[in-house]
Each structure stands twice: as C-alpha cells, then as structure tokens.
Design a protein around this motif. Sequence first.
Motif, mmCIF file in Angstrom:
data_model
loop_
_atom_site.group_PDB
_atom_site.id
_atom_site.type_symbol
_atom_site.label_atom_id
_atom_site.label_comp_id
_atom_site.label_asym_id
_atom_site.label_seq_id
_atom_site.Cartn_x
_atom_site.Cartn_y
_atom_site.Cartn_z
ATOM 1 N N SER A 97 -12.370 22.535 84.701
ATOM 2 C CA SER A 97 -11.015 22.485 85.245
ATOM 3 C C SER A 97 -10.924 21.564 86.451
ATOM 4 N N ASN A 98 -11.996 21.507 87.225
ATOM 5 C CA ASN A 98 -11.986 20.674 88.410
ATOM 6 C C ASN A 98 -11.855 19.199 88.046
ATOM 7 N N THR A 99 -12.755 18.739 87.172
ATOM 8 C CA THR A 99 -12.707 17.340 86.758
ATOM 9 C C THR A 99 -11.390 17.030 86.070
ATOM 10 N N SER A 100 -10.933 17.942 85.225
ATOM 11 C CA SER A 100 -9.692 17.674 84.495
ATOM 12 C C SER A 100 -8.527 17.501 85.453
ATOM 13 N N THR A 101 -8.451 18.392 86.449
ATOM 14 C CA THR A 101 -7.353 18.289 87.400
ATOM 15 C C THR A 101 -7.411 16.958 88.141
ATOM 16 N N GLY A 140 -10.341 19.997 78.833
ATOM 17 C CA GLY A 140 -10.045 20.891 79.946
ATOM 18 C C GLY A 140 -11.159 21.835 80.328
ATOM 19 N N LEU A 180 -6.631 14.042 85.782
ATOM 20 C CA LEU A 180 -5.187 14.002 85.526
ATOM 21 C C LEU A 180 -4.447 13.454 86.741
#
Lengths: 369, 374
Positions: free
Chosen positions: B125-129, B122, B132
């Motif tokens: 946050s951008n890539t994780s969002t 995480g 996901l």
Amino acid sequence: MKPRVIPLMHKEFIHIIRDPRSLILIFLWPLLMILLYGHAITFDIKEINLGLVDYDRSPQSRELFMRLISSGYFKISAHLENRSQIEEALLDRRVLAAIIIPQGYAKSVATQFKTEVQVIVDGSNANTATVAINYLKTFMISYSLQMNAQVLRPPLQVEPRIWYNPNLSSTNFIVPGLVAVIMMMICALLTSVTIVRERETGTMEQILVSPIRSIEIIIGKITPYVLLALLDAAMVIAFGRFAFSVPFRGSVLLLFVMLIAFVFASLSVGVFISARAKSQQVAMMASMVITMLPSILLSGFIYRISSLPTVLQIISYIVPAKYFLVIIRGIMLKGIGLDYLYQPPLFLLAFGTLLLAISVKRFKTRLEG
Amino acid sequence: MKRIPYILKKEFLQLRRDRALKALLFIMPIFQLLVLGYVVSSEVRNIYTVICDLDNSPASRQIIEAIKNSGYFNLKYFETRESHLPYYLDSGKASVAVVIPQNMSRNLAKNQKTQIQIIVDGQDSNTSTIALGYISGILESFISEKVGQQLANAPEQVDAHLLSPNIRIWYNENLKYSDYMVPGIMVFLLTMVTALISAMGLVREREIGTLEQLLVAPIKKYELIIGKIIPFAIIGMFVLGMALVFAKIWYDIPIVGNLGLFFLFAIVFLFTTLGIGLFVSASTHTQQQAMFMSWFFMLFMLLLSGFMFPIENMPKGVQYLTYLNPLRYFVLVTREILIKGATFEHLYNQGIALAIFGAGIFSFAVIRFQSRMK
C-alpha cells in the motif's frame, strides 16, 4: 540409516517439550507479532497537524481554513499570533506545517491572477514532509479549480485502478510477509542454537562417538523443527486469514508444498551456522545477521527491493525469504498458480541442498579431525 | 566497593578473549548502520512500469516522456494490447500500468474529456500510494499546462484566480530521508548491544556453571551486579559514539543540537536497557531462553518506538500503548536534538519519562536478580 534417526528425533522432541518457555515463545511470539505488526504498520498518514498564522482575518481566509479542515487531510492544531511563533510550535512538535496568510489575501484572491500562500514544513522526517507537501499542493490545485469552475475545464482525468488489494490495506501486505520472516527466524535460530548447545554442554561428543553418521545427526536434529515450523506457519496463516481477513485467493495445497521448500532452505541456514559457531551467543548473533536482518530488510517484506542501491539488490538474490515472499503473496493476494511460480521453489531447494552439503562436510571434518 | 575493579577486569579479559563476540560487537554495528541506513531510508523509485500507448500521438509521447523524466518510474515494457496487461502484473514484472486511450489527442483538440487509466499493484500500500501520487502529480501538471493553453486561447480576458503554495522546508531542506532514519538506527544499536548482550552474558555464566563460583567468592551481590553491568554500559556508550562518528562521516547527518545533552539522555536511557538485560538474565536458565526473551522485548519496543513506522499513523489504542515504551522517548529525543537542535526545555517531558522508566525497570531487575541469587 532410518532406525538410528528415529531415536535421535525422539530425543530432540523431548528436549523441545521439556523447555516449555521456548515452546510457548515459539507459538505465542508469532501470534503477538502478527497482532502488533498487523496493527502498528500503517504507512498512510491520516491527518496533518497544521498551524495557522492569519494576518488577513477575512471571510476569505476563514473559508480557506474551513476547506482545509473539510478536505479530511488536515487538522488545525494551533492558531498562532505571528510568524515568530512558528518555530516554537515546530520544536514542540505541535504542528508539522504552518500556513501563513498574508495581509491583503482577500483582495488578492479577488483581483490577482495568482496569490501565493506561504507554507513552512518541518522537513526532519522527509517521508511525512513529502506526503504533507503533496497533500497541500493537491489541495491548492483542486481548491483553485473549484473557485474557477466556470472558466476552467480540465480536459484530462486520471482513473486509478488498484488491483489485488483495492483498499490498500497494509495488513494484507504485511501479514503474508510475516509468515516468511517468522519462519526464517524460528527455523534458523532454533536449529543453529540447539546444535551449538549440545556442543557447548559437551553432549555433542557423546552423539559423535556413537555410531551415527553426520548426515543422520543433521536429519535427526532438523526434522522435529521442520514439523514445528510447519505447524507454526499453518497457525500464522490461519490467524491472518481469519483474524485479519487477509484474502486467500490461490491454492492452499500449492502454498503448503512451497512452504516445505522454504522451511528446508531456512533450516539449512541454521545448520550451516551451527556447523561453524562455537558458542550459542555467536550462533545467535550470526543467525540474526545472516537470517533475520536480511529477511526483514532485503526480502521485500517492507522495503521494495528495486528501490535499494544496486549492491543490496544483488545481495537480495541469496535471501531465501525473498523467494518465499513472492510465493506467498502471489498465492494469497494475487491467486496465481504454478505457471508463474515454478522458479522460486527450485531456487529454495537448490539453496538448501547446497548449504546442507557444505555443513555435512564440515561436520565430518570436525568428527575426524 | 574495592572489589569491583577486579570483576571489571575479569569481564574485559573475557571479552578480549572472545574474538567472535568482539567482532560482532564492534563490526556488526557498522555493518547494520550501512545496510539499515540504506534500506530504511530508501525512497520509492525504480518502479517497474508497463506503458500501453493506444494513442501514439505527440501528446501521448509527451506524457510518457514526463513519466520517464520524473526519475521514479522504470519504463520497462511497452505493450500494444490492453488485454495483455494482467500478465505483467500477475507475474510481478511490473507494478504499474499506464493506459493512454486511443483517441486522447483528438479529444484534447476538441476539448472533450479523456480518461487516462492507471493500474497499480496494490499489494504494497505504501508504494502504491506513493506511485499513484507521483503519477497523478505528473499528469496534473500536464493538465494545468493544458488549462493554461485554454486560458491563452480564450476569446476574451478570462477572469481566473489561482492559489499557489510557496513551500519552505525547515531543518532538512533537501528532504534527505537518511537524516531522519540514521539517528533512529543508532538508538536501535545502543538498545541491542546493551540489552541483548548483557542478558546473554550473565546467563552464559549460569549455564557453564561459573556463576556459582562467583557467588561463593567473597563479593557482595551488588558488587557483582555493578561489575557485570558497567562493562556493558561502557561498551554501549562506545558503540553509540562510534555509530555517531560513522553516521556523521558516511551519511553526513546533521548534528545541530548539543551533544552533551544527547549523551546525558543516553546515560539515563541505559538504565532501562541494562535493566531489561538484567531482568531477562535473572528470569531465564539458558541462553536460548534469554535470547528469545530479549528478542521478544526488543521487537515490541522497536516496533512501537516510531523508529521505522510513525506513531501518528497507528490506531489510537496502539498509540497509547507506545507511551509505555521507553524507546519511544529516546528515539524522539535523539532525532529532535540531532536534526532540529531541540534543547532541554522542549524535551524535559521525555527526560522525566526516561528517568522514571530507567529507575523503575532497573530497580525491579536488581531486586529480581538478588532474590534469584539466594
């Protein structure tokens, strides 16, 4: 060698202290950058402005709107009379997307297996548009499943787990990255410009004709900046830790040791530039092209390296900030130790030594030629 | 006024002789357009993923295949021991892990609930969002396929009513991100060339001592200012034109709106950037200070312009702050004109704001410059 280096350092310190404007910038600028970056860079889109065209005007269509609002992802910014007003609303930037409820929607929802609702999205910002489309699709699926909860049972569930940064806070990602960027900027810019300034104002000749060797000149020039940079880094990290409560899970000592390797590498970039540049203007522009832009763009600070075109991915291997980002994020966010992190500092040291060796050679030839 | 052409001539002569500066002025913009263009408009893809398939059944392979075919994930590692997954994320070898539980296909056959676990690094946050989002989308379509099978296998006619969005994208049908970012880069280049170089150019003369010579020469202050400013304005417009042509050829950005209107806005905007350059050069003694100060201005202006980070996402307080940033208006104008073909009636608010900022900053800088010259 030692005794001659010390007066040189002393002189450099005096230079720094006598220029309070630059000194203020060295310490104030990073703090302001952190304040702004920490707040301004958030990627998550909170609410999408929707325009509505309701040709049905039924309880069912109003129900759909209520659901859209209560989902928390959408805001109804405009009620439009007909579809010809959509273009105007998109051009005025009042709405990002418009939903058109067709006549007979209520009837269709009650009797048909599938009802289509038209959505028009402003695609000019592809990123926001993609997010808006994803939100809308997800909303429609979950609304459909809710409406048919008695008959449909999804057999699979997705269970996401987020590690290292469970709240997905952009600040936790950006602030450690900023340490790398700020260090790189300050180290490379300052050193490159101070050496060139001496050359431009003619005082470099005085130093060169004095019985000091070029390696001593370089050491005397960069040591004060090493100290300044370390102080700056400590300040930025402390600020991020306490003002933005960025977690610090690993070893402070390890980070500090690694920081020295990074400062060494970035200062050597500055020395390298100054060995070549003829004017401050050129040195500054060169520092920007060689250090700032790669540190921001090709280091993984904001943009993921593995998403980039291959050529840029290859270039990223010689960007010192890339290695330090792995180190600082690893230590602060992941809390990993030397067993995962022994490679990046080795690279930084090798990189710095190589550049310094080239620069010293260059200084020598200038002196003799 | 007659003396201005001579100052202009001197400035251009100086520029012509400075080879390095020339290269930086004309080659750097193209270089930046190339690098920035690719980096800033890069989509999230090639996400390193480790798969832990404990089920190893046709159904699980179907899911893995779907993840692979989406094109966003690079399935680099396959791990059979769930306890080893932390190694991949800690070392940064993978940023996503997918765990398919042991009895998934058996549960599916019995219509029992199964959970697929996704572990995401995480930090970003951008890539994780986005990652996901992609992976949930893939699994969701797998789920709706299963739901479809449920419906087909249902004993009697099941009464289900589904909603589906029919999405149409305007202005940028293929959702090409570079269409949005490249015009922003052009604005960035224009700002940098005009503000930074003009600030440095003037301070340089002061540092070398040639400014005194200019001051004792029989030219008026305003002539000096005009003579100093015009070359940078011309260079700025030239760089902007060059960037526009390059962006059209290389990135194939759309130019839907009226170019005349765009250049008109650019000229109004120049008063702001040249004013900043003049102000900085009047307030500093050395090039180093000038450089720091211009960078200081530029960084804030860039960050709060919506060029890289959408203003709508910022906290409310910061959003209000962006109204004080002239760059914000020009970035918006550029995008709206080039991509959406907006006309003056959609943009006159921005025009007024730019004119006010330009007039204010420029006249403030001139006053400051003149008082410093005494």
